[in-house]
Design an enzyme around this catalytic site. Structure first.
Site, PDB file in Angstrom:
ATOM      1  N   ASP A   1      15.380 -14.589  39.529  1.00  0.00           N
ATOM      2  CA  ASP A   1      14.776 -14.047  40.746  1.00  0.00           C
ATOM      3  C   ASP A   1      13.375 -13.513  40.427  1.00  0.00           C
ATOM      4  O   ASP A   1      13.068 -13.175  39.281  1.00  0.00           O
ATOM      5  CB  ASP A   1      15.645 -12.913  41.314  1.00  0.00           C
ATOM      6  CG  ASP A   1      15.180 -12.480  42.701  1.00  0.00           C
ATOM      7  OD1 ASP A   1      15.421 -11.317  43.057  1.00  0.00           O
ATOM      8  OD2 ASP A   1      14.570 -13.296  43.424  1.00  0.00           O
ATOM      9  N   ASN A   2      12.510 -13.429  41.439  1.00  0.00           N
ATOM     10  CA  ASN A   2      11.221 -12.727  41.345  1.00  0.00           C
ATOM     11  C   ASN A   2      10.213 -13.333  40.394  1.00  0.00           C
ATOM     12  O   ASN A   2       9.394 -12.604  39.807  1.00  0.00           O
ATOM     13  CB  ASN A   2      11.429 -11.257  40.941  1.00  0.00           C
ATOM     14  CG  ASN A   2      12.464 -10.574  41.762  1.00  0.00           C
ATOM     15  OD1 ASN A   2      13.517 -10.139  41.266  1.00  0.00           O
ATOM     16  ND2 ASN A   2      12.210 -10.476  43.061  1.00  0.00           N
TER      17      ASN A   2
ATOM     18  N   ASP B   1      18.041 -10.895  37.193  1.00  0.00           N
ATOM     19  CA  ASP B   1      17.460 -10.092  38.272  1.00  0.00           C
ATOM     20  C   ASP B   1      17.257  -8.650  37.826  1.00  0.00           C
ATOM     21  O   ASP B   1      17.263  -7.724  38.642  1.00  0.00           O
ATOM     22  CB  ASP B   1      18.376 -10.168  39.498  1.00  0.00           C
ATOM     23  CG  ASP B   1      17.707  -9.643  40.756  1.00  0.00           C
ATOM     24  OD1 ASP B   1      18.427  -9.257  41.697  1.00  0.00           O
ATOM     25  OD2 ASP B   1      16.454  -9.611  40.789  1.00  0.00           O
TER      26      ASP B   1
ATOM     27  N   LYS C   1      11.836  -7.215  34.731  1.00  0.00           N
ATOM     28  CA  LYS C   1      11.183  -8.536  34.640  1.00  0.00           C
ATOM     29  C   LYS C   1      10.644  -8.824  33.230  1.00  0.00           C
ATOM     30  O   LYS C   1      10.572  -9.966  32.843  1.00  0.00           O
ATOM     31  CB  LYS C   1      10.073  -8.637  35.693  1.00  0.00           C
ATOM     32  CG  LYS C   1      10.553  -8.297  37.117  1.00  0.00           C
ATOM     33  CD  LYS C   1      11.879  -8.965  37.495  1.00  0.00           C
ATOM     34  CE  LYS C   1      12.521  -8.305  38.709  1.00  0.00           C
ATOM     35  NZ  LYS C   1      13.952  -8.670  38.887  1.00  0.00           N
TER      36      LYS C   1
ATOM     37  N   GLU D   1      12.331 -10.709  49.368  1.00  0.00           N
ATOM     38  CA  GLU D   1      13.380 -10.257  50.293  1.00  0.00           C
ATOM     39  C   GLU D   1      12.812  -9.401  51.437  1.00  0.00           C
ATOM     40  O   GLU D   1      12.014  -8.500  51.216  1.00  0.00           O
ATOM     41  CB  GLU D   1      14.474  -9.474  49.536  1.00  0.00           C
ATOM     42  CG  GLU D   1      13.990  -8.391  48.622  1.00  0.00           C
ATOM     43  CD  GLU D   1      13.828  -8.857  47.184  1.00  0.00           C
ATOM     44  OE1 GLU D   1      13.614 -10.061  46.968  1.00  0.00           O
ATOM     45  OE2 GLU D   1      13.898  -8.036  46.277  1.00  0.00           O
TER      46      GLU D   1
HETATM   47  O1  LIG Z   1      12.344  -4.837  39.401  1.00  0.00           O
HETATM   48  C1  LIG Z   1      13.190  -5.376  40.095  1.00  0.00           C
HETATM   49  N1  LIG Z   1      14.493  -5.406  39.742  1.00  0.00           N
HETATM   50  C2  LIG Z   1      14.927  -4.883  38.448  1.00  0.00           C
HETATM   51  C3  LIG Z   1      15.199  -3.414  38.360  1.00  0.00           C
HETATM   52  C4  LIG Z   1      14.352  -2.471  38.944  1.00  0.00           C
HETATM   53  C5  LIG Z   1      14.628  -1.102  38.788  1.00  0.00           C
HETATM   54  C6  LIG Z   1      15.716  -0.667  38.066  1.00  0.00           C
HETATM   55  C7  LIG Z   1      16.550  -1.600  37.494  1.00  0.00           C
HETATM   56  C8  LIG Z   1      17.692  -1.072  36.684  1.00  0.00           C
HETATM   57  N2  LIG Z   1      18.664  -2.103  36.392  1.00  0.00           N
HETATM   58  C9  LIG Z   1      18.693  -2.706  35.157  1.00  0.00           C
HETATM   59  C10 LIG Z   1      17.680  -2.489  34.225  1.00  0.00           C
HETATM   60  C11 LIG Z   1      17.758  -3.108  32.974  1.00  0.00           C
HETATM   61  C12 LIG Z   1      18.832  -3.915  32.682  1.00  0.00           C
HETATM   62  N3  LIG Z   1      19.180  -4.612  31.535  1.00  0.00           N
HETATM   63  N4  LIG Z   1      20.381  -5.235  31.766  1.00  0.00           N
HETATM   64  C13 LIG Z   1      20.791  -4.966  32.982  1.00  0.00           C
HETATM   65  C14 LIG Z   1      19.838  -4.117  33.614  1.00  0.00           C
HETATM   66  C15 LIG Z   1      19.779  -3.523  34.855  1.00  0.00           C
HETATM   67  C16 LIG Z   1      16.310  -2.956  37.637  1.00  0.00           C
HETATM   68  C17 LIG Z   1      12.810  -5.977  41.400  1.00  0.00           C
HETATM   69  C18 LIG Z   1      11.645  -5.511  42.037  1.00  0.00           C
HETATM   70  C19 LIG Z   1      11.257  -6.036  43.281  1.00  0.00           C
HETATM   71  C20 LIG Z   1      10.022  -5.556  43.944  1.00  0.00           C
HETATM   72  C21 LIG Z   1       9.726  -4.191  43.953  1.00  0.00           C
HETATM   73  C22 LIG Z   1       8.576  -3.734  44.582  1.00  0.00           C
HETATM   74  C23 LIG Z   1       7.719  -4.645  45.214  1.00  0.00           C
HETATM   75  F1  LIG Z   1       6.607  -4.190  45.865  1.00  0.00           F
HETATM   76  C24 LIG Z   1       8.004  -6.002  45.210  1.00  0.00           C
HETATM   77  C25 LIG Z   1       9.158  -6.455  44.566  1.00  0.00           C
HETATM   78  C26 LIG Z   1      12.024  -7.045  43.892  1.00  0.00           C
HETATM   79  C27 LIG Z   1      13.179  -7.518  43.241  1.00  0.00           C
HETATM   80  O2  LIG Z   1      13.938  -8.512  43.809  1.00  0.00           O
HETATM   81  C28 LIG Z   1      13.568  -6.994  42.005  1.00  0.00           C
HETATM   82  O3  LIG Z   1      14.687  -7.511  41.408  1.00  0.00           O
HETATM   83 MG   LIG Z   2      15.265  -9.356  42.352  1.00  0.00          MG
END
Ligand SMILES: O=C(NCc1cccc(CNc2ccc3[nH]ncc3c2)c1)c1cc(-c2ccc(F)cc2)cc(O)c1O
Ligand SMILES: [Mg+2]
Length: 214
Positions: free
Chosen positions: A169-170, A141, A144, A199
């Protein structure tokens, strides 16, 4: 200084959830994100699919890539058997700081190891640092465009065994096209799509469950 959205989610948990009650923490976050501010938690609809995969598998070792505020961490950890361990990786320190407090509010800090850093750096160190042999379940998650490279890295590092489950997810929104193509066409995986919604919205999204065949 203004609060961040993760900090507002934490405040909602502290104001509305009961300490030591994971379900009330999940409910508080869902209420806040449905009625006050959208946030990228897996949410309750996809969360129920996550719950059923975890409950059916009864995993001893779980890896979560992307903790955010700890919503799915709490859902998974609350379903684990007594000696099971969940390692969750979070790159963003502000997300990690909030997630630690959400996980603690749920009373699940004993089952969860939150590691700050990037998947690409930590996956090769899982065995030596955490004494992990293989993961029974991996919940993807995080960014992506990291799903596919990290899956290949886990294969190379021998972190997957025959029967290990990847739950992503996603896969529709925002989408992970290269990952989907890989797990659906590789002879090393048996893949299944669970259609759902993004979500807190009516947009389509879903979870892809892929069994590693060894
Ligand atoms: O992008 C997403 N999630 C990931 C994410 C995003 C930002 C920061 C992090 C920083 N955390 C991170 C990074 C790198 C990493 N490497 N190892 C661990 C680790 C941890 C992670 C996401 C977006 C949407 C979404 C947004 C907008 C929209 F219109 C529709 C849908 C819905 C989701 O359910 C999502 O999950
Ligand atoms: Mg997600």
């Amino acid at each position: 200084t203004w609060s961040t959205r993760p900090q507002r989610i934490l405040r909602a948990v502290q104001q509305s959830a009961t300490r030591g009650d994971p379900r009330s923490v999940v409910r508080a976050i869902d209420q806040f994100c449905r009625h006050k501010e959208w946030a990228m938690n897996v949410g309750d609809e996809k969360g129920c699919i996550l719950d059923s995969v975890v409950s059916e598998l009864n995993p001893s070792t779980v890896l979560e890539l992307g903790t955010y505020c700890g919503y799915s961490t709490v859902r998974i950890a609350s379903l684990l058997p007594p000696h099971a361990k969940l390692i969750t990786l979070e790159f963003n320190p502000d997300f990690a700081a909030v997630a630690r407090q959400v996980i603690a509010w749920a009373g699940l800090q004993g089952k969860v190891q939150l590691v700050e850093g990037a998947s690409g750096d930590w996956i090769p160190k899982m065995k030596e640092q955490f004494g992990v042999k293989t993961f029974d379940l991996v919940f993807l998650d995080h960014w992506k465009d990291r799903y596919l490279p990290d899956t290949k890295l886990m294969e190379e590092c021998g972190l997957l065994r025959k029967g290990s489950i990847l739950l992503a997810d996603n896969v529709i929104c925002p989408g992970t096209p290269d990952y989907l193509e890989y797990v659906r066409n590789s002879p090393r995986y048996k893949s299944q799509y669970f259609k759902s919604h993004l979500e807190y919205t009516k947009a389509e999204d879903g979870l892809e469950k892929s069994v590693f065949l060894g």
